[in-house]
Design a protein around this motif. Structure first.
Motif, PDB file in Angstrom:
ATOM      1  N   SER A  62      -5.952  20.278  37.646  1.00  0.00           N
ATOM      2  CA  SER A  62      -5.155  19.123  37.215  1.00  0.00           C
ATOM      3  C   SER A  62      -3.685  19.463  37.026  1.00  0.00           C
ATOM      4  CB  SER A  62      -5.721  18.558  35.904  1.00  0.00           C
ATOM      5  OG  SER A  62      -5.588  19.506  34.847  1.00  0.00           O
ATOM      6  N   HIS A  63      -3.331  20.748  37.150  1.00  0.00           N
ATOM      7  CA  HIS A  63      -1.941  21.156  36.964  1.00  0.00           C
ATOM      8  C   HIS A  63      -1.144  20.977  38.262  1.00  0.00           C
ATOM      9  CE1 HIS A  63      -2.749  23.993  33.294  1.00  0.00           C
ATOM     10  NE2 HIS A  63      -3.251  22.792  33.137  1.00  0.00           N
ATOM     11  N   SER A  64       0.166  20.938  38.121  1.00  0.00           N
ATOM     12  CA  SER A  64       1.074  20.920  39.270  1.00  0.00           C
ATOM     13  C   SER A  64       1.603  22.323  39.517  1.00  0.00           C
ATOM     14  CB  SER A  64       2.242  19.963  39.023  1.00  0.00           C
ATOM     15  OG  SER A  64       1.781  18.647  38.815  1.00  0.00           O
ATOM     16  N   LEU A  72       6.671  21.218  45.769  1.00  0.00           N
ATOM     17  CA  LEU A  72       5.800  20.649  44.740  1.00  0.00           C
ATOM     18  C   LEU A  72       4.414  20.354  45.294  1.00  0.00           C
ATOM     19  CD1 LEU A  72       5.423  19.417  41.883  1.00  0.00           C
ATOM     20  CD2 LEU A  72       6.249  17.244  42.833  1.00  0.00           C
ATOM     21  N   GLY A  74       1.056  18.601  43.852  1.00  0.00           N
ATOM     22  CA  GLY A  74       0.609  17.804  42.722  1.00  0.00           C
ATOM     23  C   GLY A  74       1.699  16.864  42.265  1.00  0.00           C
ATOM     24  N   ALA A  75       1.459  16.204  41.135  1.00  0.00           N
ATOM     25  CA  ALA A  75       2.394  15.201  40.634  1.00  0.00           C
ATOM     26  C   ALA A  75       3.535  15.849  39.857  1.00  0.00           C
ATOM     27  CB  ALA A  75       1.669  14.205  39.738  1.00  0.00           C
ATOM     28  N   ALA A  76       4.720  15.274  39.988  1.00  0.00           N
ATOM     29  CA  ALA A  76       5.879  15.762  39.244  1.00  0.00           C
ATOM     30  C   ALA A  76       5.862  15.222  37.819  1.00  0.00           C
ATOM     31  CB  ALA A  76       7.167  15.333  39.944  1.00  0.00           C
ATOM     32  N   THR A  81       3.056  22.763  34.499  1.00  0.00           N
ATOM     33  CA  THR A  81       3.538  23.060  35.851  1.00  0.00           C
ATOM     34  C   THR A  81       3.655  24.569  36.027  1.00  0.00           C
ATOM     35  OG1 THR A  81       4.824  21.004  35.931  1.00  0.00           O
ATOM     36  CG2 THR A  81       5.364  22.688  37.544  1.00  0.00           C
TER      37      THR A  81
END
Length: 266
Positions: A62-64, A72, A74-76, A81
């Motif tokens: 679930s980490h970026s 990047l 994943g989500a910013a 992160t």
């Protein structure tokens, strides 16, 4: 979030990537241009990064992640992160110079809480967790002592790739430290400089518009070893992942050495 477990994941991933790099540098390394500033990338960068991404995202799906080559993943803007520099010192590897490391950091809300630097050539790893100190491979705490030399400090210089050759401020800073220092190292591997500072092998680092991806791991490692880091004007310095280039200039040294370094830069 168990930060000790996160450090274990980061250390094991960095050391696995280091083994890949150590084996890969035993033969000729294929390089190609990267960007317009003279930087290069190799197949080893990409292979190391792939391994690191797989290890980290398997442990923390679930980490970026912000990686040197992939950008990047994943989500910013999330809480957690990871920053990955799969081969800090690519230009050294390209010319056969064995001065390179692997860097990994975990940031919470943009600020580092875990930092790992692994040197494949020596097999040494240095790591830190926010508020819990910095340690070497043996588990010994890093705590460099203040040992000034009558011949001047041994300093490292690092700058970002976007700094032009005719950048007036950057050139003035380099000239200032070259006049005052016993020696100035320009290693093309900033995380190696941070590890050397945390170990006490060098006296300080001056950074000018430093690259963002490897800065948080180095800053956390040094701070947890007792190093003080200031902005060039003497104010506070934060290694935040979204800080613009103009806020990524700094002086890092033992707290007793900071006033003198700031003074010569002014």
């Amino acid at each position: 979030m168990d930060l000790d477990h996160a450090r274990t994941v980061a250390v094991e991933a960095a050391e696995a990537a280091g083994a890949l790099l150590r084996e890969g540098t035993r033969t000729a390394v294929r390089t190609r241009a990267k960007g317009a500033a003279g930087d290069v990338v190799t197949d080893l960068d990409l292979a190391s990064e792939k391994l690191l991404l797989e290890r980290i995202l398997t442990a923390y799906p679930s980490h970026s992640v912000i990686a040197e080559e992939s950008g990047l993943v994943g989500a910013a803007g999330g809480e957690w992160t990871w920053l990955v520099d799969p081969l800090d010192g690519t230009n050294n590897v390209a010319i056969g110079l064995p001065a390179f490391v692997v860097g990994v950091a975990l940031c919470r809300d943009g600020r580092p809480v875990v930092g790992v630097v692994h040197e494949p050539v020596s097999g040494q790893t240095w790591s830190a967790v926010l508020g819990r100190g910095a340690r070497g491979s043996t588990g010994a705490r890093l705590a460099p002592r203040y040992a000034p030399s009558p011949h001047g400090p041994l300093l490292a210089w690092t700058q970002g790739y976007d700094v032009a050759r005719d950048d007036a401020r950057g050139n003035a800073l380099k000239q200032a430290i070259e006049r005052a220092a016993r020696r100035v190292l320009q290693l093309w591997a900033p995380l190696l400089s941070w590890a050397m500072l945390a170990r006490g092998d060098i006296d300080g680092i001056v950074g000018y518009r430093a690259e963002a991806v490897d800065l948080p791991a180095g800053v956390l490692l040094a701070r947890e070893a007792g190093i003080e880091i200031r902005a060039l004007d003497g104010g506070p310095f934060e290694a935040c992942i979204d800080a613009p280039a103009e806020r990524r200039s700094f002086v890092a040294a033992h707290p007793r050495a900071i006033p003198g370094l700031l003074g010569l830069l002014r």
